[in-house]
Design a protein around this motif. Sequence first.
Motif, mmCIF file in Angstrom:
data_model
loop_
_atom_site.group_PDB
_atom_site.id
_atom_site.type_symbol
_atom_site.label_atom_id
_atom_site.label_comp_id
_atom_site.label_asym_id
_atom_site.label_seq_id
_atom_site.Cartn_x
_atom_site.Cartn_y
_atom_site.Cartn_z
ATOM 1 N N ILE A 39 0.840 -1.207 0.000
ATOM 2 C CA ILE A 39 0.000 0.000 0.000
ATOM 3 C C ILE A 39 0.872 1.253 0.000
ATOM 4 N N ALA A 40 1.906 1.239 0.839
ATOM 5 C CA ALA A 40 2.787 2.410 0.928
ATOM 6 C C ALA A 40 3.489 2.685 -0.394
ATOM 7 N N GLU A 41 3.783 1.636 -1.144
ATOM 8 C CA GLU A 41 4.463 1.799 -2.428
ATOM 9 C C GLU A 41 3.540 2.415 -3.475
ATOM 10 N N LEU A 42 2.255 2.053 -3.428
ATOM 11 C CA LEU A 42 1.324 2.473 -4.463
ATOM 12 C C LEU A 42 0.637 3.796 -4.175
ATOM 13 N N GLN A 43 0.457 4.126 -2.903
ATOM 14 C CA GLN A 43 -0.371 5.273 -2.555
ATOM 15 C C GLN A 43 0.444 6.417 -1.956
ATOM 16 N N LYS A 44 -0.165 7.598 -2.012
ATOM 17 C CA LYS A 44 0.432 8.786 -1.407
ATOM 18 C C LYS A 44 0.036 8.814 0.071
ATOM 19 N N ILE A 45 0.937 8.420 0.944
ATOM 20 C CA ILE A 45 0.652 8.334 2.371
ATOM 21 C C ILE A 45 1.292 9.516 3.091
ATOM 22 N N SER A 46 0.546 10.129 4.015
ATOM 23 C CA SER A 46 1.084 11.242 4.804
ATOM 24 C C SER A 46 1.895 10.739 5.988
ATOM 25 N N VAL A 47 1.411 9.667 6.634
ATOM 26 C CA VAL A 47 2.101 9.116 7.799
ATOM 27 C C VAL A 47 1.668 7.655 7.981
ATOM 28 N N MET A 48 2.599 6.832 8.438
ATOM 29 C CA MET A 48 2.298 5.424 8.740
ATOM 30 C C MET A 48 2.317 5.212 10.247
ATOM 31 N N ILE A 49 1.267 4.561 10.761
ATOM 32 C CA ILE A 49 1.237 4.130 12.161
ATOM 33 C C ILE A 49 1.540 2.636 12.136
ATOM 34 N N LEU A 50 2.650 2.244 12.700
ATOM 35 C CA LEU A 50 3.188 0.898 12.490
ATOM 36 C C LEU A 50 3.354 0.132 13.800
ATOM 37 N N ASP A 51 2.605 -0.961 13.932
ATOM 38 C CA ASP A 51 2.777 -1.852 15.079
ATOM 39 C C ASP A 51 3.971 -2.770 14.821
ATOM 40 N N LEU A 78 5.754 4.536 15.472
ATOM 41 C CA LEU A 78 5.839 3.145 15.895
ATOM 42 C C LEU A 78 4.973 2.906 17.121
ATOM 43 N N LEU A 79 4.213 1.807 17.122
ATOM 44 C CA LEU A 79 3.438 1.408 18.296
ATOM 45 C C LEU A 79 4.190 0.298 19.021
ATOM 46 N N THR A 80 4.452 0.489 20.311
ATOM 47 C CA THR A 80 5.233 -0.481 21.071
ATOM 48 C C THR A 80 4.534 -0.843 22.375
ATOM 49 N N ALA A 81 4.945 -1.970 22.962
ATOM 50 C CA ALA A 81 4.430 -2.384 24.265
ATOM 51 C C ALA A 81 5.058 -1.524 25.354
ATOM 52 N N ARG A 82 4.350 -1.408 26.472
ATOM 53 C CA ARG A 82 4.787 -0.511 27.545
ATOM 54 C C ARG A 82 6.188 -0.836 28.055
ATOM 55 N N GLY A 91 13.646 0.596 16.958
ATOM 56 C CA GLY A 91 12.813 1.264 15.970
ATOM 57 C C GLY A 91 13.347 2.630 15.592
ATOM 58 N N LEU A 92 13.775 3.399 16.594
ATOM 59 C CA LEU A 92 14.329 4.726 16.332
ATOM 60 C C LEU A 92 15.640 4.624 15.545
ATOM 61 N N GLU A 93 16.441 3.615 15.860
ATOM 62 C CA GLU A 93 17.701 3.428 15.140
ATOM 63 C C GLU A 93 17.460 3.048 13.676
ATOM 64 N N LEU A 94 16.345 2.343 13.419
ATOM 65 C CA LEU A 94 16.022 1.942 12.045
ATOM 66 C C LEU A 94 15.377 3.076 11.253
ATOM 67 N N GLY A 95 15.023 4.154 11.955
ATOM 68 C CA GLY A 95 14.492 5.303 11.232
ATOM 69 C C GLY A 95 13.074 5.706 11.561
ATOM 70 N N ALA A 96 12.473 5.126 12.622
ATOM 71 C CA ALA A 96 11.144 5.587 13.038
ATOM 72 C C ALA A 96 11.250 7.044 13.497
ATOM 73 N N ASP A 97 10.218 7.823 13.234
ATOM 74 C CA ASP A 97 10.239 9.237 13.595
ATOM 75 C C ASP A 97 9.738 9.491 15.009
ATOM 76 N N ASP A 98 8.913 8.594 15.517
ATOM 77 C CA ASP A 98 8.357 8.752 16.863
ATOM 78 C C ASP A 98 7.797 7.402 17.283
ATOM 79 N N TYR A 99 7.449 7.265 18.553
ATOM 80 C CA TYR A 99 6.804 6.033 19.005
ATOM 81 C C TYR A 99 5.724 6.384 20.027
ATOM 82 N N LEU A 100 4.781 5.465 20.161
ATOM 83 C CA LEU A 100 3.698 5.624 21.121
ATOM 84 C C LEU A 100 3.505 4.294 21.817
#
Length: 224
Positions: A39-51, A78-82, A91-100
């Motif tokens: 989906i990310a390859e085909l579409q114009k995405i503003s932001v990805m929320i990734l588990d 990035l969505l992560t466990a507590r 995730g941050l080292e691989l290039g995630a911009d933020d996490y929740l």
Amino acid sequence: MHVLLVEDDKILSEGVAQMLREQGMLVDVAYNGEDACFIAELQKISVMILDIGLPDIDGFEVLRRLRTGKKNALPVLLLTARDAISDRVKGLELGADDYLVKPFSTLELVARIKALVRRSSTKSSEVKLGHLTLESLTKRASVDGQALELSVREWNILEYLLQQESRVVSKQQIIDAILEHGEDMTVNAIEVYISRIRLKLQNSKVMIRTIRGFGYMLEEEKVP
């Protein structure tokens, strides 16, 4: 704002997707990593929320592919466990911009999405297609360097269509994307604005196609 939510928990993903749509966002949902990359390859995405925990390739592999492919600059939350501090670091080292951290507040999620998109827009505010150039920060549009005179509504519609390049969007999607909360607009008004924009795009090598029964699609004119 076009969000790609990557989460295999269908109850959670449906709830989050509905909440984001109520905030006026366009949301696609992927339940596994392979679909997310497609989906990310085909579409114009503003932001990805990734588990991170996905049933096929995990979130780390999705992130790795994004950062080594065409979508290198796509903002990723990035969505992560507590208790998974190591996952956040990786995730941050691989290039995630933020996490929740799960469970999370929907208000905080919306705020972080908007912050990521704002940050991303300041990095790359100029978009080009054919002979058309849009500069989001200054709200200027031009064709071959010649300024286009656009009303606020025309600008907002053209910017949205360009963000969704080669993707069919309905009149209602356009309305939802460009209006502030509490404002109103009819689908007939969208037709009028589209007609005006088409006239102004002459010689731009960019066209707005009408897909009967579905909506509009902006694309670069094909050279015979």
